[in-house]
Design a protein around this motif. Structure first.
Motif, short mmCIF file in Angstrom:
data_model
loop_
_atom_site.label_atom_id
_atom_site.label_comp_id
_atom_site.label_asym_id
_atom_site.label_seq_id
_atom_site.Cartn_x
_atom_site.Cartn_y
_atom_site.Cartn_z
N SER A 35 4.44 -8.88 9.79
CA SER A 35 3.46 -7.80 9.79
C SER A 35 3.37 -7.14 8.42
CB SER A 35 3.84 -6.73 10.82
OG SER A 35 3.99 -7.27 12.11
N TRP A 36 2.28 -6.43 8.24
CA TRP A 36 2.11 -5.54 7.10
C TRP A 36 1.93 -4.11 7.64
CZ3 TRP A 36 2.72 -6.74 2.09
CH2 TRP A 36 2.67 -8.09 1.73
N TYR A 37 2.67 -3.18 7.06
CA TYR A 37 2.53 -1.77 7.31
C TYR A 37 2.10 -1.11 6.01
CZ TYR A 37 5.16 -2.05 11.74
OH TYR A 37 5.57 -2.34 13.01
N ARG A 38 1.62 0.12 6.13
CA ARG A 38 1.35 0.90 4.92
C ARG A 38 1.68 2.35 5.16
NH1 ARG A 38 -5.32 0.76 4.67
NH2 ARG A 38 -5.69 2.15 6.47
N GLN A 39 1.98 3.04 4.07
CA GLN A 39 2.30 4.46 4.14
C GLN A 39 1.64 5.16 2.97
OE1 GLN A 39 6.49 5.44 4.38
NE2 GLN A 39 6.01 7.41 5.31
N ALA A 40 0.74 6.07 3.30
CA ALA A 40 0.07 6.87 2.28
C ALA A 40 0.88 8.15 2.07
CB ALA A 40 -1.34 7.19 2.74
N PRO A 41 0.74 8.78 0.93
CA PRO A 41 1.49 10.02 0.67
C PRO A 41 1.24 11.07 1.74
CG PRO A 41 0.47 9.22 -1.34
CD PRO A 41 -0.05 8.36 -0.23
N GLY A 42 2.31 11.61 2.28
CA GLY A 42 2.21 12.65 3.28
C GLY A 42 1.86 12.18 4.67
N LYS A 43 1.79 10.87 4.85
CA LYS A 43 1.43 10.32 6.15
C LYS A 43 2.53 9.41 6.69
CE LYS A 43 -3.58 10.53 5.59
NZ LYS A 43 -4.87 9.78 5.73
N ARG A 45 4.12 5.98 8.31
CA ARG A 45 3.90 4.55 8.11
C ARG A 45 3.12 4.01 9.32
NH1 ARG A 45 8.84 0.96 5.90
NH2 ARG A 45 8.81 2.79 4.51
N GLU A 46 2.14 3.17 9.04
CA GLU A 46 1.31 2.64 10.11
C GLU A 46 1.21 1.13 10.00
OE1 GLU A 46 -2.82 3.72 10.00
OE2 GLU A 46 -3.01 3.39 7.84
N LEU A 47 1.10 0.51 11.18
CA LEU A 47 0.91 -0.93 11.23
C LEU A 47 -0.55 -1.26 10.92
CD1 LEU A 47 1.90 -3.78 12.07
CD2 LEU A 47 1.25 -3.18 14.42
N VAL A 48 -0.77 -2.18 10.00
CA VAL A 48 -2.15 -2.57 9.69
C VAL A 48 -2.50 -3.96 10.21
CG1 VAL A 48 -2.42 -1.04 7.72
CG2 VAL A 48 -1.52 -3.32 7.36
N TYR A 94 4.07 -2.42 3.01
CA TYR A 94 5.38 -2.99 3.31
C TYR A 94 5.24 -4.22 4.20
CZ TYR A 94 7.16 1.56 1.80
OH TYR A 94 7.45 2.69 1.09
N CYS A 95 6.03 -5.20 3.86
CA CYS A 95 6.14 -6.39 4.69
C CYS A 95 7.24 -6.16 5.73
CB CYS A 95 6.51 -7.56 3.77
SG CYS A 95 6.80 -9.12 4.57
N HIS A 96 7.04 -6.66 6.92
CA HIS A 96 7.99 -6.48 8.02
C HIS A 96 8.11 -7.80 8.77
CE1 HIS A 96 9.15 -5.39 12.17
NE2 HIS A 96 9.83 -4.42 11.59
N VAL A 97 9.34 -8.17 9.06
CA VAL A 97 9.60 -9.40 9.82
C VAL A 97 10.46 -9.04 11.03
CG1 VAL A 97 10.83 -11.61 9.82
CG2 VAL A 97 9.40 -10.97 7.87
N TYR A 98 10.00 -9.47 12.19
CA TYR A 98 10.78 -9.31 13.42
C TYR A 98 11.17 -10.69 13.91
CZ TYR A 98 12.05 -8.44 18.25
OH TYR A 98 12.72 -8.41 19.45
#
Length: 115
Positions: A35-43, A45-48, A94-98
């Motif tokens: 998966s790819w997640y992202r995190q914007a400043p002040g927010k 982290r969300e799965l995209v 961010y890259c994520h592996v499960y």
């Protein structure tokens, strides 16, 4: 243990495109959900986007039609194609592996989109 290294981020004008890559240090991740997640400043982290071992993909509503996730199991790599970029896509990605029962994170790559 799996190390994940992202690359491909940068500063891009709105309307442009980027392809993010994430290379895993371990072979035989074909069974993993990646998966790819992202995190914007002040927010938070969300799965995209996610891709299963069978190639099924899911996307956040905010990126559908613009983001494409793909994987190359032979190269232990996943990709995220982003086109067109919007200023609201500015975030650390961010890259994520499960891989049951463990999960792993990369260190992130910054994407900045100017209007």
């Amino acid at each position: 243990q799996v190390q994940l290294v992202e690359s491909g981020g940068g500063l891009v004008q709105a309307g442009g495109s980027l392809r993010l890559s994430c290379v895993a240090s371990r072979n035989r991740l074909s069974a993993a959900v990646m998966s790819w997640y992202r995190q914007a400043p002040g927010k938070q982290r969300e799965l995209v986007a996610s891709i299963t071992s069978g190639g099924s993909t899911t996307y956040a509503d905010s990126v559908k039609g613009r983001f494409t996730i793909s994987r190359d199991n032979a190269k232990n790599t996943i990709y995220l194609q982003i086109n067109p970029l919007k200023p609201e896509d500015t975030a650390t990605y961010y890259c994520h592996v499960y891989l049951w029962p463990n999960y792993y994170w990369g260190q992130g790559t910054q994407v900045s989109v100017s209007s």
